[in-house]
Write an enzyme that holds these catalytic residues in place. Structure first.
Site, PDB file in Angstrom:
ATOM      1  N   ASN A  33       0.837  -1.211   0.000  1.00  0.00           N
ATOM      2  CA  ASN A  33       0.000   0.000   0.000  1.00  0.00           C
ATOM      3  C   ASN A  33       0.868   1.256   0.000  1.00  0.00           C
ATOM      4  O   ASN A  33       0.545   2.230  -0.691  1.00  0.00           O
ATOM      5  CB  ASN A  33      -0.951   0.005   1.205  1.00  0.00           C
ATOM      6  CG  ASN A  33      -2.212  -0.780   0.920  1.00  0.00           C
ATOM      7  OD1 ASN A  33      -3.059  -0.348   0.139  1.00  0.00           O
ATOM      8  ND2 ASN A  33      -2.339  -1.954   1.526  1.00  0.00           N
ATOM      9  N   ASN A 127      -6.541   4.955   7.903  1.00  0.00           N
ATOM     10  CA  ASN A 127      -6.163   3.547   7.977  1.00  0.00           C
ATOM     11  C   ASN A 127      -6.836   2.797   6.836  1.00  0.00           C
ATOM     12  O   ASN A 127      -7.913   3.188   6.390  1.00  0.00           O
ATOM     13  CB  ASN A 127      -6.623   2.951   9.315  1.00  0.00           C
ATOM     14  CG  ASN A 127      -6.217   1.496   9.467  1.00  0.00           C
ATOM     15  OD1 ASN A 127      -5.108   1.108   9.092  1.00  0.00           O
ATOM     16  ND2 ASN A 127      -7.119   0.675   9.990  1.00  0.00           N
ATOM     17  N   HIS A 129      -8.184  -1.065   5.801  1.00  0.00           N
ATOM     18  CA  HIS A 129      -8.502  -2.360   6.412  1.00  0.00           C
ATOM     19  C   HIS A 129      -9.085  -3.287   5.349  1.00  0.00           C
ATOM     20  O   HIS A 129      -9.952  -2.867   4.566  1.00  0.00           O
ATOM     21  CB  HIS A 129      -9.510  -2.163   7.557  1.00  0.00           C
ATOM     22  CG  HIS A 129      -9.795  -3.432   8.281  1.00  0.00           C
ATOM     23  ND1 HIS A 129      -8.882  -4.007   9.146  1.00  0.00           N
ATOM     24  CD2 HIS A 129     -10.860  -4.273   8.227  1.00  0.00           C
ATOM     25  CE1 HIS A 129      -9.388  -5.146   9.604  1.00  0.00           C
ATOM     26  NE2 HIS A 129     -10.583  -5.327   9.069  1.00  0.00           N
ATOM     27  N   VAL A 164     -10.346   0.484  17.657  1.00  0.00           N
ATOM     28  CA  VAL A 164      -9.659  -0.201  16.551  1.00  0.00           C
ATOM     29  C   VAL A 164     -10.588  -0.362  15.345  1.00  0.00           C
ATOM     30  O   VAL A 164     -11.730  -0.820  15.495  1.00  0.00           O
ATOM     31  CB  VAL A 164      -9.175  -1.598  17.022  1.00  0.00           C
ATOM     32  CG1 VAL A 164      -8.549  -2.374  15.867  1.00  0.00           C
ATOM     33  CG2 VAL A 164      -8.184  -1.444  18.159  1.00  0.00           C
ATOM     34  N   LYS A 192      -5.687  -5.535  -4.524  1.00  0.00           N
ATOM     35  CA  LYS A 192      -5.748  -4.766  -5.768  1.00  0.00           C
ATOM     36  C   LYS A 192      -6.666  -3.537  -5.586  1.00  0.00           C
ATOM     37  O   LYS A 192      -6.370  -2.443  -6.046  1.00  0.00           O
ATOM     38  CB  LYS A 192      -6.296  -5.688  -6.873  1.00  0.00           C
ATOM     39  CG  LYS A 192      -5.933  -5.259  -8.240  1.00  0.00           C
ATOM     40  CD  LYS A 192      -6.189  -6.335  -9.255  1.00  0.00           C
ATOM     41  CE  LYS A 192      -6.165  -5.706 -10.631  1.00  0.00           C
ATOM     42  NZ  LYS A 192      -6.817  -6.491 -11.633  1.00  0.00           N
TER      43      LYS A 192
HETATM   44  C1  GAR Z   1      -3.152  -4.835   3.855  1.00  0.00           C
HETATM   45  O1  GAR Z   1      -4.030  -5.813   3.349  1.00  0.00           O
HETATM   46  C2  GAR Z   1      -3.860  -3.969   4.865  1.00  0.00           C
HETATM   47  O2  GAR Z   1      -5.196  -3.698   4.534  1.00  0.00           O
HETATM   48  C3  GAR Z   1      -3.778  -4.818   6.083  1.00  0.00           C
HETATM   49  O3  GAR Z   1      -2.467  -5.345   6.069  1.00  0.00           O
HETATM   50  C4  GAR Z   1      -2.063  -5.473   4.715  1.00  0.00           C
HETATM   51  C5  GAR Z   1      -0.734  -4.772   4.560  1.00  0.00           C
HETATM   52  O4  GAR Z   1      -0.201  -4.987   3.288  1.00  0.00           O
HETATM   53  N1  GAR Z   1      -4.026  -4.069   7.284  1.00  0.00           N
HETATM   54  C6  GAR Z   1      -4.687  -4.557   8.320  1.00  0.00           C
HETATM   55  O5  GAR Z   1      -5.103  -5.685   8.380  1.00  0.00           O
HETATM   56  C7  GAR Z   1      -4.862  -3.577   9.471  1.00  0.00           C
HETATM   57  N2  GAR Z   1      -5.955  -3.986  10.302  1.00  0.00           N
HETATM   58  P1  GAR Z   1       0.938  -4.073   2.714  1.00  0.00           P
HETATM   59  O6  GAR Z   1       2.035  -4.031   3.792  1.00  0.00           O
HETATM   60  O7  GAR Z   1       1.410  -4.798   1.498  1.00  0.00           O
HETATM   61  O8  GAR Z   1       0.366  -2.723   2.443  1.00  0.00           O
END
Ligand code: GAR
Length: 221
Positions: A33, A127, A129, A164, A192
């Site tokens: 991300n 954030n 999620h 949270v 994606k």
């Molecule tokens: C992503 O899918 C994000 O939405 C999730 O962790 C992943 C990080 O991927 N976040 C959570 O679950 C937070 N509650 P990335 O490091 O490749 O961006």
């Protein structure tokens, strides 16, 4: 009603100060991300934005390498050096304030932030999620969705509040769950969409087009 980013005096703000929005990204892991945000800024898709710093609680987070590759300040702040979550968050807040950060983006940041953070950056912490909140908050949202056997899940960009995965929702996108999905395949399709909606939400913020009214985020046309 709270207007974000100097809406009422935006032109004045732009006249007297550099109009760039400084963004700080918090990331614990691989940082895909973060990469989507970096790419969108570089491509000029988020005008008037700059990634001022990337902060990680994990020394070997790939996200730090992604930032360094783009010559962006990449800082590891080690939680074991602090006695409490509050002290740790205060150190991160101090660093972000020192970099004149106006918007904080949590991108795979696997720590629960304390109220200190939200108070320091009210309606200025985003954030992402990997579920349609309020469904499946917390860890392993994709696995939770598969176990619940929902037909549709997705992802959410929201402002962080003191609970949270809870604050006002900015953008959501639905992703259908296929019969033969496993955690990997579903996560890939959700990711994606994450890479699309996170830069979009940041762009709206930087354009001063997000207005928070209680739980509702209005997008100003
Ligand atoms: C992503 O899918 C994000 O939405 C999730 O962790 C992943 C990080 O991927 N976040 C959570 O679950 C937070 N509650 P990335 O490091 O490749 O961006």
């Amino acid at each position: 009603m709270l207007c974000l980013r100097f809406l009422s005096n935006k032109s004045h703000h732009r006249d007297i100060i550099n109009m760039t929005t400084n963004i700080g990204v918090l990331a614990s892991g691989r940082g895909s991300n973060l990469q989507a945000i970096l790419d969108a800024v570089e491509a000029g898709e988020i005008p008037d934005a700059e990634i001022a710093v990337v902060v990680s609680d994990k020394e070997n987070a790939f996200s730090l390498q992604r930032a360094r590759k783009k010559k962006i300040d990449a800082v590891h702040i080690n939680p074991v050096d602090y006695e409490s979550r509050q002290e740790y968050d205060q150190a991160v807040v101090d660093l972000l304030k020192g970099k004149k950060v106006e918007l904080v983006c949590m991108a795979g940041y696997m720590r629960i932030i304390s109220p200190i953070f939200v108070k320091a950056f009210p309606n200025r912490v985003m954030n992402i999620h990997p579920a349609l909140l309020p469904s499946f908050p917390g860890l392993n949202a994709q696995k939770q969705a598969l176990e619940y056997a929902v037909k549709v899940t997705g992802c959410t960009v929201h402002f962080a509040d003191e609970q949270v995965d809870h604050g006002p929702i900015i953008i959501q996108t639905a992703v259908p769950v296929l019969e033969d999905d496993d955690v990997d395949s579903l996560s890939r399709r959700i990711l994606k969409q994450e890479h699309r909606i996170y830069p979009e939400a940041i762009k709206l913020f930087c354009e001063g087009r997000l207005e928070v009214d209680g739980r509702r985020v209005n997008v100003i046309k």
